[in-house]
Scaffold this active site. Structure first.
Site, mmCIF file in Angstrom:
data_model
loop_
_atom_site.group_PDB
_atom_site.id
_atom_site.type_symbol
_atom_site.label_atom_id
_atom_site.label_comp_id
_atom_site.label_asym_id
_atom_site.label_seq_id
_atom_site.Cartn_x
_atom_site.Cartn_y
_atom_site.Cartn_z
ATOM 1 N N LYS A 1 0.851 -1.193 0.000
ATOM 2 C CA LYS A 1 0.000 0.000 0.000
ATOM 3 C C LYS A 1 0.880 1.233 0.000
ATOM 4 C CE LYS A 1 -3.941 2.091 0.285
ATOM 5 N NZ LYS A 1 -3.521 2.762 -0.975
ATOM 6 N N GLN B 1 7.013 4.177 4.123
ATOM 7 C CA GLN B 1 5.612 3.745 4.101
ATOM 8 C C GLN B 1 5.413 2.442 4.880
ATOM 9 O OE1 GLN B 1 3.606 5.858 1.759
ATOM 10 N NE2 GLN B 1 1.966 5.182 3.094
ATOM 11 N N LYS C 1 5.522 2.173 -2.862
ATOM 12 C CA LYS C 1 5.401 3.509 -3.457
ATOM 13 C C LYS C 1 5.693 3.373 -4.930
ATOM 14 C CE LYS C 1 4.677 7.806 -2.085
ATOM 15 N NZ LYS C 1 3.949 8.268 -0.881
ATOM 16 N N GLY D 1 -2.991 8.102 -4.399
ATOM 17 C CA GLY D 1 -2.393 9.315 -4.930
ATOM 18 C C GLY D 1 -1.199 9.778 -4.101
ATOM 19 N N ASP D 2 -0.511 10.755 -4.621
ATOM 20 C CA ASP D 2 0.586 11.442 -3.923
ATOM 21 C C ASP D 2 0.802 12.729 -4.723
ATOM 22 O OD1 ASP D 2 2.751 10.766 -1.723
ATOM 23 O OD2 ASP D 2 3.878 11.668 -3.341
ATOM 24 N N ASN E 1 -3.191 19.043 -1.192
ATOM 25 C CA ASN E 1 -4.237 18.625 -0.252
ATOM 26 C C ASN E 1 -3.787 18.632 1.195
ATOM 27 O OD1 ASN E 1 -6.406 18.236 -1.867
ATOM 28 N ND2 ASN E 1 -5.893 16.096 -2.336
ATOM 29 N N SER F 1 -7.051 5.692 3.493
ATOM 30 C CA SER F 1 -7.019 4.726 2.393
ATOM 31 C C SER F 1 -7.397 3.343 2.891
ATOM 32 C CB SER F 1 -5.618 4.659 1.780
ATOM 33 O OG SER F 1 -5.393 5.731 0.905
HETATM 34 O O1 2IT Z 1 2.580 9.280 1.612
HETATM 35 C C1 2IT Z 1 1.494 8.705 1.816
HETATM 36 O O2 2IT Z 1 1.231 8.172 2.885
HETATM 37 C C2 2IT Z 1 0.518 8.698 0.719
HETATM 38 N N1 2IT Z 1 0.786 9.262 -0.322
HETATM 39 C C3 2IT Z 1 -0.782 7.966 0.873
HETATM 40 C C4 2IT Z 1 -0.585 6.516 0.554
HETATM 41 C C5 2IT Z 1 -1.860 5.719 0.465
HETATM 42 O O3 2IT Z 1 -1.762 4.544 0.046
HETATM 43 O O4 2IT Z 1 -2.933 6.210 0.795
#
Ligand code: 2IT
Length: 451
Positions: free
Chosen positions: A94, A115, A130, A169-170, A244, A383
């Protein structure tokens, strides 16, 4: 850290740098974690024998592929895309997808590594990954964005799935891009499943997902301040970024009675001593989210605000600083300035916002400093909640999602305090976050044996 642990960290880092040459962001992220966990690995034979540190810093796999698409003039364009599937010990992979011209493997490995720990802290069953592409969304037309997203998914669809890997997203990837990618996935796999998060509300998205990282950073800051008998209310805050995370951090600060006085983009920052209130925030949402204009336009619209070309907002005196733009955006000099001006809390909305020198100064001065993997985990937590809703084919109310988000942030804070408490007053949130996150992932890895 004792002498023995220090020697072990240095030896470990030499090996890591040899195996991953030139990847400075990845080295920095690993060193940050290694310094926290090595004393525990040295003291625990099980971790050492199982080579947990070596295995935790080697991604499960990295997929690299070409993305071809046609621009509006009919020219063929080629970009490079990656998915770093770092660790799925405690759940399906994820993590977000980033579209930015400066994306490279080092940045994505650092983000995927972070992450793993962030997702562990949420308490949800989420592995770490990622991905992204060196694609610049700036100046691209709507149909160019669509063609790029569709083309990327033609390759990526075979590597993901709701029990396999769930991108989100990112930077440069929002609901618009996620929906293009989801549409293409659905067509190729012939499955309507929760394979991407951050979707639009009409097709499986969750309420509060867009707001979650920004709200979460402020909830975490509130938790830190309450622990020392303080509150967010009445505080002056600097915020960087205009995506955001920044926008919704400011929205939550306003709701809690604090005053955000800065916002920034790649061209510079705006200082508004009167505070970015609800009306100004609505303007910013339109400016950055819809029109995709430059932050400098703000000062033409609102009296008393000033634009500072090509500068970051850290010399504005504030009590709370929330970096929400990108990695290494607060360096040693910025940290010194913030401290001289009396900052009491810094919480990272972006990942690894602070350089090692900045982190060291915040910890030495014993202020409230929260690393991104703890402070901005609200995004991935929402998420995880979207995945739960998709799996049940249900949609929860705004209150339900927001209250779960609040609870998750409170639990992350409690874990950091539990593992990072140094004395009556001081909590080292860096060590606390790293240790709590590490233990859960490492224990799962131990349970699996040599896999
Ligand atoms: O940096 C992060 O935690 C995100 N871009 C969200 C990652 C996600 O899978 O919701």
């Amino acid at each position: 850290m004792g002498d023995k642990a220090r020697v072990v960290v240095e030896r470990f880092m030499r090996g890591l740098i040899r195996r991953n040459p030139g990847e400075s962001e990845f080295h920095q992220a690993v060193r940050g974690v290694a310094e926290s966990i090595t004393p525990h690995i040295v003291a625990d034979d099980r971790y050492r024998k199982a080579q947990i540190a070596e295995r935790l810093t080697e991604p499960d796999r990295i997929i690299i592929f070409r993305v071809c698409w046609e621009d509006d003039r009919g020219n063929v364009r080629a970009n490079r895309a990656w998915r770093v599937q770092f660790n799925n010990s405690i759940g399906p992979y994820k993590g977000g997808l980033r579209f930015h011209p400066e994306v490279n493997l080092s940045v994505l490995k650092f983000l995927a590594f972070e992450q793993v720990f962030k997702n562990s802290l949420t308490g949800l069953p989420l592995g770490g990954a990622k991905g992204g592409a060196n694609f610049n969304p700036k100046g691209k037309s709507e149909s160019e964005i669509m063609r790029f997203c569709h083309s990327l998914m033609v390759e990526m669809y075979r590597h993901i799935g709701d029990d396999v890997d769930v991108p989100a997203g990112d930077v440069g990837v929002g609901p618009r891009e996620i929906s293009y990618m989801f549409g293409q996935y659905k067509r190729l796999a012939n499955r309507f499943e929760g394979v991407l998060t951050g979707k639009g509300l009409s097709h499986g998205g969750s309420l509060v997902h867009t707001e979650s990282s920004g709200y979460g950073v402020v909830y975490f800051t509130q938790n830190m301040l309450e622990r020392i008998g303080e509150s967010v209310e009445g505080k002056t805050c600097s915020v960087s970024g205009a995506g955001n995370v920044a926008i919704y951090a400011i929205e939550k600060l306003n709701q809690l009675g604090a005053k955000a006085v800065t916002i920034s983009d790649t061209t510079g920052f705006v200082h508004d001593p009167g505070g970015i209130d609800e009306e100004k925030l609505a303007y910013l949402k339109e400016l950055k989210g819809v029109r995709r204009g430059l932050i400098s336009e703000y000062v033409e619209r609102f009296d008393g605000a000033t634009f500072h070309d090509d500068r970051r907002p850290w010399d504005v005196p504030v009590e709370i600083a929330l970096p929400c733009a990108t990695h290494n955006e607060i360096d040693g000099d910025d940290a010194r300035t913030l401290l001289v001006n009396g900052v009491m809390a810094v919480a990272e909305g972006s990942n690894m916002s602070c350089t090692p020198s900045a982190v060291r100064q915040f910890l030495d001065r014993r202020i409230l400093y929260a690393p991104g993997k703890a402070a901005n985990a609200g995004g991935v937590a929402a998420s995880g909640l979207e995945q739960s809703q998709n799996a049940q084919r249900l949609a929860w109310s705004r209150e339900e999602v927001d209250s779960r988000l609040r609870t998750i942030m409170r639990r992350i804070h409690a874990q950091c305090v539990d593992r990072g408490r140094r004395d009556e007053e001081f909590v080292d949130y860096v060590a606390g976050a790293n240790l709590a996150a590490f233990e859960k992932v490492a224990d799962a890895m131990l349970a699996y044996g040599a896999v």
